[in-house]
Design an enzyme around this catalytic site. Structure first.
Site, short mmCIF file in Angstrom:
data_model
loop_
_atom_site.label_atom_id
_atom_site.label_comp_id
_atom_site.label_asym_id
_atom_site.label_seq_id
_atom_site.Cartn_x
_atom_site.Cartn_y
_atom_site.Cartn_z
N TYR A 1 0.67 -1.36 0.34
CA TYR A 1 -0.36 0.40 0.01
C TYR A 1 0.82 1.38 0.24
O TYR A 1 0.60 1.72 -0.69
CB TYR A 1 -0.87 -0.25 1.10
CG TYR A 1 -1.90 -1.04 0.22
CD1 TYR A 1 -3.04 0.06 -0.03
CD2 TYR A 1 -2.38 -2.25 0.71
CE1 TYR A 1 -4.21 -1.14 -0.62
CE2 TYR A 1 -3.68 -3.35 0.76
CZ TYR A 1 -4.55 -2.35 -0.26
OH TYR A 1 -5.50 -3.09 -0.31
N HIS B 1 -6.09 -3.22 6.33
CA HIS B 1 -4.95 -3.88 5.84
C HIS B 1 -4.26 -4.76 6.39
O HIS B 1 -2.73 -5.45 6.09
CB HIS B 1 -4.65 -3.09 4.38
CG HIS B 1 -5.21 -2.49 3.30
ND1 HIS B 1 -6.07 -3.82 2.75
CD2 HIS B 1 -5.45 -1.70 2.98
CE1 HIS B 1 -7.22 -2.94 1.69
NE2 HIS B 1 -6.98 -1.42 1.43
#
Ligand SMILES: [Zn+2]
Ligand SMILES: [Zn+2]
Lengths: 711, 711
Positions: free
Chosen positions: A248, A403
């Site tokens: 990410y 996440h």
């Protein structure tokens, strides 16, 4: 609405006077690009390639359909293609000054300008933050980040009237929609917020609205509570680590890098790249450094084929090289194999053509997590970079938001180009329609995030923080110490509150000894008073060769290992009581053998110790998971337990030359000598190899010193 | 014994006069090597590398231990190292004329000469053909093939007395042992025989015993019933195919190539390389051609990491380039990345340095099996060599002796560098002690050889020929036709007697259409009157994506698929009744999607059709097998059945650029139109794609014509 329009007219008038100012490069850079495109070299080659592509695409009719489809659908993909095309055509105009490219950008933007003002929210609007062109405003911000670059490159070729039509029709209303009309996203300290502020801020520079730049930098109320600067303060740790992990981090990098570059070119006095001790450059280099052999470490919700050649990092590396001149970045650029048609891209191309690249300085490092860098850390230990380049990743980070995985004190190991001890990563087949539309699969939460999918302690088949992300986000491990020297890299951390009544700490050391032994020492101490089942899995890639434990194989049928918390996805393939002191498993990966050995130390003599072999695939009728494997050391007992583990790297299998050496483990004994002497201040580990070499590893419990000796 | 010694003395006297004659190269080649070693280029680099290696090894004491250990054991490995060292040191003497290398070879040979005459049979003697230095005479022949090369290179530096000591002590008795004293092996038409005749024949040239050369060429009785010439007649088919397949062909190649080279240099009038229409060169090129992306097709008992870079093929390619000057061979040599320090090796090195390499001409070809090439064939169909290079291997060969698998009309498919539809190959971990000493595992016979481990028809869970190799060796398929053109490669074969009451024939076509579709059409016709269970597996590499069949997954437990004939090693993971017309399975391998579709045609309406998903691993408590997977189309019915299959190659998954195209199958219908029209003369297959394109494939039953049209 009317007021807005009046302001616009003023703005576009003002813009007219500063056409010489470019969003992403200086005038000298533009001159150099124009010259380079007509000469030879990799910039010219990329220019020709991209030109041929755009020329081909120009033959087709401009297509700006009414928004209809969700992510991946037809109109979604067409609008994405359009913005990439405008960016590219703008670049070509900047380089060639051929009007046809400017006209292309103009004509596409006319269509958007005619359509956008009357667009309602997208028919397939997603959750809290819908867009108009796209189902979510995130994609809308991306559209603006790209399109405004295209417009910037060609606006000098447009008449004032043409500009007004475009700016009033699409850029102003879209930027307004993304800022004033979407305050939650715009002021959010999150990568979605970064896309929004970058889009609006870059637009502010191009159509000369300094007010928008201010809002983008300091939030809608310009107080600094929101905006880019606060994002720079809070989204990265002091070492440039992004809380959700490199996968990410890579995604978030593009708007950070592009907006910063625009600030640097247009407002050089802001010294944006020096801000917070150079945090932007650290964010870029850290993304590079959280990789092995070109692929990002597969921690958290990572899709494991992503690496340093992603477009976002191409921009990051290009911009960082321009700022730092670091020649190690050129090696990364070479591996990316993608030259940008920007001023910075030309500098990279020239440097590569001149052969200036030097090896990127991958070193062992502690990447602190959290705003102050004190909420745990990702510890990366590297050895032997010239040859087999081992990398041990000790994941003592905090949870990593939505996440994040429940993997406190997890580890990964890479050797000789292979991921040997793995993290499953995300359960997702990106963009593959048949797999839940390419979204995260149900099994991502149900399996991939669970602790059992990792190489760390699971107590009573229960996931860390009982699988509650909110709770996880509030707690984090504490790094006790880390030390890196020639022969040994070592780090230690403690996790106090993943379970109610269990504290565990872990020390991992990567050793390359003078005698040629390569191994990891891994000590997991479990402190508890109660009686528990303790599982410690090692997920390995490779072919099982042998074990010191006599297995009872599941010959005619096999069953799922458990009922919940991810255990239901594992087939129990074989199991065996551990009666020997060392529970060993040897496997072969590519041409190297690996042996994992475990000794359990406990004052409790009622040890019930087993070795299990498992494979992913139970309760998975649609084959959503990949059928990988793991070994699990399991202990059922009460009170404190120490898992003392070693991973040996040994031998060579050479198929084409038909020889095999040292296929068997060389470790003959592994002991915690300190537990026998009842000396609490120091943990003393003794490892003896069949070559006769003995290693002593002394770890001071006050966590400030460590020492290793060879006897 | 005494007589032998007298003859020897005469022989070694005769040798003295012809020191200028070299075993493997002309005098001009030797001169050129001496010059090249002192200049630059890849020959010189290899010379320096090898010289450094030998110089280092010379520091150690010569070690010639009494034979004690079996294959892989200590004395076995030491004697292997010694012969390689003598060959290398000989080469170095030839090039440098530095006596130290000649002395090294001499001193090692002295030790062998002192020891050999009194050696009994090896203490760990193996089966029928024991050696003295080694457990089997095969290794003894290898020792002689290498050592005699070393001796040949240095003998001009030795005194007559030194030569007598060596020749009388080891070469004469060993050659005698391998020939007159081991008639079964020496006269055997088998690769073990080739090693023996090559060893004795080469020794004959070096110590000038023309009688031995004659025996090597024509058998001990010189009648031609045994010997090298008959081996050339019978061990290869007219196309140069070796009955056991490329893995063993590679192994057999070295003595063939070396002995032929020695004949060519010493007896050029024999025109050995022209013999039988150039069979030796065909054997070499066929070995190259039975590979994909550098690795041999994994048929029969192949270990799948073996390929064109093996030492045997380095010799083969080097010798073949010298004879033919074919520049395609240079590309293979480049991939081998190994220059030989021979005269021919220098020619290859020079050609590579000059950049003369051209792509190797891989083409579609029928490699007939059997002495006359009429006992079936391996049909290799290649397409699109420039880009994704598909290769379809249709295995319509005969059994392949002891290393053959029960896989009549099996197939393999490769695309874009990947093995997509695989053969398991051998169940063996070569040289890995923990895996049954590195020998063939029990599971090689029990699983890997069985029909269920292959992609062909299994009737009633019974292996072809009931798993009897002797029966299999007597029967073979018949190739009906093969045709290769731009868009389509097609071949058809029939197997009449793998089962008592079932005849099956198969037609496979690899199509690259103008419209961009890439697919395989695979028609398996089963003729029988009885009621049977028919299984047709497809072993695929990749991640399952979706199926048109609704599976009942084995959620909490799963069982072995069967009890015997290899079925006991398969876990039944999922199964589903096929109700739809097309039973489809889609998987992803690297970046490409593949969909296998099956339609069952039968006049019997009582079709009981199922799709099964299986994974290797049941009844395998020691994890001797690799946990690969397969799909199985299963039909239970009486009478004739046609499996009409298609394998589509479609789409692209691009992880780093984040896009996916055409992940779903494009095939909308697949029909046998002829079965509806009851026209027996022609099989007419109609395939319709969602793009609207329809293909018709017409196959004449008289097996002499085929035609494909696009509507
Ligand atoms: Zn994870
Ligand atoms: Zn096979």
């Amino acid at each position: 609405m009317k007021i807005t329009h009046i302001i616009l007219a003023l703005v576009s008038f003002a813009t007219f006077d500063c056409t010489a100012n470019n969003l992403l490069e200086t005038e000298q850079q533009v001159d150099a690009m124009q010259a380079a495109a007509n000469s030879s070299g990799s910039f010219a080659r990329e220019f020709q390639r991209r030109k041929a592509q755009v020329d081909l695409a120009m033959a087709e009719k401009i297509n700006v359909p009414l928004p209809a489809d969700a992510g991946g659908g037809y109109t979604h993909e067409v609008h994405k293609r359009n913005y990439a095309m405008m960016r590219d055509a703008g670049r070509l105009y900047m380089i060639t000054q051929d009007k046809k490219y400017a006209n292309l950008v103009r004509d596409i933007l006319f269509e958007y300008a005619d359509m956008y003002p009357t667009l309602p929210l997208h028919p397939k609007q997603k959750e809290q933050s819908p867009g108009k062109l796209f189902w979510q405003s995130l994609n809308e911000a991306m559209w603006l980040v790209y399109s405004i670059q295209g417009y910037d490159s060609v606006k000098s070729a447009l008449t004032q009237k043409e500009r007004e039509r475009i700016e009033n029709g699409v850029f102003i209303p879209m930027a307004t929609y993304l800022s004033d009309e979407s305050p939650e996203t715009f002021d959010k300290i999150h990568n979605h917020g970064t896309w929004a502020v970058a889009a609006v801020g870059m637009t502010g520079y191009v159509i000369d609205k300094p007010e928008w730049v201010e809002k983008s930098l300091y939030g809608l109320d310009k107080s600094g509570k929101g905006g880019f600067m606060r994002q720079l303060d809070e989204l990265f740790s002091p070492e440039g680590y992004y809380n959700e992990g490199p996968y990410y981090q890579r995604f978030a990098l593009l708007p950070f890098a592009l907006f910063a570059k625009a600030i640097d070119v247009n407002d050089p006095d802001r010294n944006i790249f020096e801000y917070r001790d150079g945090i932007l450059l650290k964010a870029i280099t850290t993304t590079i450094e959280l990789s092995y052999d070109g692929l990002f470490f597969g921690i958290n919700d990572a899709i494991k084929d992503k690496g340093i050649d992603t477009m976002e990092l191409v921009h990051g590396v290009t911009i960082a090289y321009n700022k730092t001149g670091e020649k190690g970045l050129l090696t990364i650029a070479k591996e990316q194999n993608q030259i940008l048609l920007t001023g910075d891209g030309l500098e990279v191309a020239n440097a590569l053509d001149e052969g200036l690249a030097k090896p990127y300085p991958f070193v062992s490092k502690v990447y602190g997590d959290g705003i102050k860098g004190d909420e745990g850390a990702l510890v990366v230990m590297r050895q032997n970079q010239a040859a087999d380049h081992q990398t041990l990743v000790f994941k003592a980070t905090s949870q990593g938001l939505g996440h994040g995985h429940f993997d406190k004190l997890n580890w990964l190991f890479f050797n000789d180009g292979e991921e040997v001890v793995y993290d499953y990563g995300a359960a997702r087949f990106l963009n593959i329609e048949a797999k839940y539309g390419g979204h995260y699969l149900f099994e991502n939460d149900a399996y991939a995030k669970q602790t059992i999918a990792h190489n760390t302690l699971i107590v009573d088949e229960t996931t860390h923080f009982k699988g509650n992300t909110k709770v996880g986000n509030q707690r984090h491990p504490e790094v006790l110490f880390s030390e890196f020297d020639e022969q040994m890299q070592i780090s230690s951390a403690i996790m106090k509150d993943a379970y109610d009544d269990v504290v565990f700490s872990r020390t991992q050391a990567l050793v390359n000894s003078d005698e040629g032994h390569v191994f990891i020492i891994d000590i997991l101490d479990v402190e508890t008073e109660g009686k528990h089942q303790l599982d410690l899995p090692v997920h390995f890639n490779g072919q099982f060769i042998e074990s010191s434990v006599a297995f009872t194989g599941k010959n005619k049928s096999q069953s799922a290992l458990g009922e919940k918390n991810g255990y239901q996805y594992l087939w129990l393939q074989a199991q065996g009581k551990v009666t020997d002191n060392l529970a060993k498993v040897t496997w072969l990966n590519k041409n190297t053998f690996y042996t994992h050995s475990t000794v359990i130390n406990s004052s409790n003599k009622q040890l019930d110790q087993e070795l299990l072999m498992v494979r992913i695939g139970a309760n998975d009728p649609n084959f959503n998971l990949i059928a990988k494997q793991a070994l699990i050391n399991r202990v059922n007992t009460a009170g404190n337990v120490q898992f003392l583990n070693m991973l040996e790297v040994h031998g060579e299998y050479n198929g084409s030359r038909e020889y095999t050496i040292d296929s068997g483990s060389q470790l003959s004994s592994l002991e915690n000598v300190s537990s026998q002497s009842n000396d609490d201040a120091i943990t003393l580990i003794k490892a003896t190899f069949e070559t006769g070499v003995t290693y002593l590893l002394a770890i001071a419990k006050d966590a400030t010193d460590k020492n290793a000796k060879t006897a």
